[in-house]
Design an enzyme around this catalytic site. Structure first.
Site, PDB file in Angstrom:
ATOM      1  N   VAL A  67       0.829  -1.196   0.000  1.00 36.44           N
ATOM      2  CA  VAL A  67       0.000   0.000   0.000  1.00 36.44           C
ATOM      3  C   VAL A  67       0.870   1.255   0.000  1.00 36.44           C
ATOM      4  CG1 VAL A  67      -1.603   1.362   1.398  1.00 36.44           C
ATOM      5  CG2 VAL A  67      -2.034  -1.074   1.031  1.00 36.44           C
ATOM      6  N   GLU A  68       1.953   1.231   0.762  1.00 36.60           N
ATOM      7  CA  GLU A  68       2.789   2.418   0.898  1.00 36.60           C
ATOM      8  C   GLU A  68       3.527   2.783  -0.392  1.00 36.60           C
ATOM      9  OE1 GLU A  68       3.078   4.633   3.159  1.00 36.60           O
ATOM     10  OE2 GLU A  68       1.834   3.703   4.687  1.00 36.60           O
ATOM     11  N   THR A  69       4.225   1.825  -0.984  1.00 37.03           N
ATOM     12  CA  THR A  69       5.136   2.188  -2.089  1.00 37.03           C
ATOM     13  C   THR A  69       5.116   1.210  -3.263  1.00 37.03           C
ATOM     14  OG1 THR A  69       6.996   1.005  -1.071  1.00 37.03           O
ATOM     15  CG2 THR A  69       6.742   3.342  -0.512  1.00 37.03           C
TER      16      THR A  69
END
Length: 357
Positions: A140-142
């Site tokens: 989700v982050e990167t």
């Protein structure tokens, strides 16, 4: 919000999740970084006071800091991105989820898990955090190191620390970013790196897991055993650091995360489930309390756990409801959003399922 305050962008291509991918992302980010504009920050009264504080408190050389802050650029785009979004359509969980639980990100997650299966297993054994949750967060982050951010951290954090947008929380947010600026300088000194080489989100979050500088110093771990914590270039360090962060924020090994529920439509006085909405990021209600208020679990639940009621608004469509345990709320300490935490859960599960097929 400790970590995940950068925008999460959809991947344009699938990623194999190898360590070299992070280096490619960093090189590309450096080429595309927002240059900003010179602002002579060292001449600002508040910055000069901050420099004095760093000299007195941590023994920095004042002349060196003055020289450094005169190289810092003012990044207006960071200011604009921090401004509250105008009121528009109602929140839509289905649309939000679709940004993250989608084929490109799922396949990238499978590749990442396959490549770093040993490190994920080791993190689970050491910290009690399942591999799928770690995979969900980094995805989700990167998108597994693909979207690590293109802003110079010194520029973005300094800009926000001393000229945050005019909002009701302006003073508190400037205090937050000044603490993060302090941590940036300390982290760079402790690591022996030039702080201007740190790239990240418009809010200063760094590396594969998008840790803020203070979180790197508090929760980052040298999980690959190379003698330093490197969340920009070491996916293994990212894996261990995410697991350590969750463990330090209340994760309980072996505890489930969420359960589906429906809500009674009976309007009698006994059904008071509305009072359980918006009651903070904590699992604090007994199962009996929730059932008495009209919450109907979709499965048989253990009676000795505490829960919180989660509402996922769906635009013009009916909302989705779940109850979360301490482990769900541990994820919200990474990013204070029910949408975010459920996306992490759903992406991790989707990757696990895809990996077994």
């Amino acid at each position: 919000m400790a970590l995940s305050i950068s925008p999460n962008l959809l991947a344009q291509q699938s990623s194999g999740g190898k360590a070299s991918a992070a280096k490619v992302s960093v090189r590309k980010a450096m080429n595309n970084a927002d240059d900003g504009e010179m602002a002579n920050f060292a001449d600002w009264k508040e910055v000069s006071a901050f420099i004095d504080q760093m000299v007195e408190k941590y023994g920095f050389d004042r002349a060196e800091l003055v020289t450094m802050f005169n190289k810092v650029r003012y990044v207006d785009s960071a200011i604009q991105l921090m401004k509250p979004a105008p009121a528009s359509k109602p929140k839509n969980w289905a649309a939000y989820r679709a940004r993250f639980v989608e084929p490109v990100r799922i396949q990238a997650g499978v590749d990442f898990w396959n490549t770093y299966a040993d490190a994920l297993s080791r993190a689970e054994a050491q910290y009690g955090v399942p591999a799928e949750v770690i995979v969900g967060i980094i995805g989700v982050e990167t998108v597994y190191g693909r979207n690590v951010g293109s802003f110079r951290v010194m520029d973005a954090i300094t800009t926000l620390a001393f000229d945050y947008p005019n909002t009701p929380t302006r003073e508190a947010r400037m205090d937050f970013f000044r603490r993060e600026l302090e941590s940036t300088l300390l982290y760079a000194r402790e690591s022996g790196i030039d702080p201007f080489t740190l790239l990240g989100s418009y809010a200063g979050a760094i590396g594969w897991p998008q840790f803020m500088p203070s979180s790197i110093r508090q929760y980052g771990v040298d999980f690959d055993g190379k003698g330093r914590i490197d969340l920009r270039n070491s996916p293994v360090d990212a894996i261990g650091s995410v697991a350590h962060y969750l463990a330090e924020h209340g994760w309980k090994s072996g505890m489930p995360i969420v359960f589906p529920v429906t809500l009674s439509t009976d309007t009698s006085a006994e059904n008071r489930w509305q009072a359980f909405i918006g009651q903070g990021l904590e699992a604090k209600y007994s199962l009996d309390e929730l059932i008495a208020a009209g919450v109907v679990p979709g499965v048989v639940l253990p009676g000795d756990m505490r829960f919180g009621l989660i509402d996922l608004q769906n635009g013009q469509n009916p909302a989705e409801y779940w109850i979360g345990t301490d482990n769900f709320y541990a994820i919200t300490q990474y990013n204070r959003s029910f949408f975010y935490a459920m996306s992490v859960v759903d992406l991790g599960r989707a990757v696990r399922v895809a990996r077994t097929q």
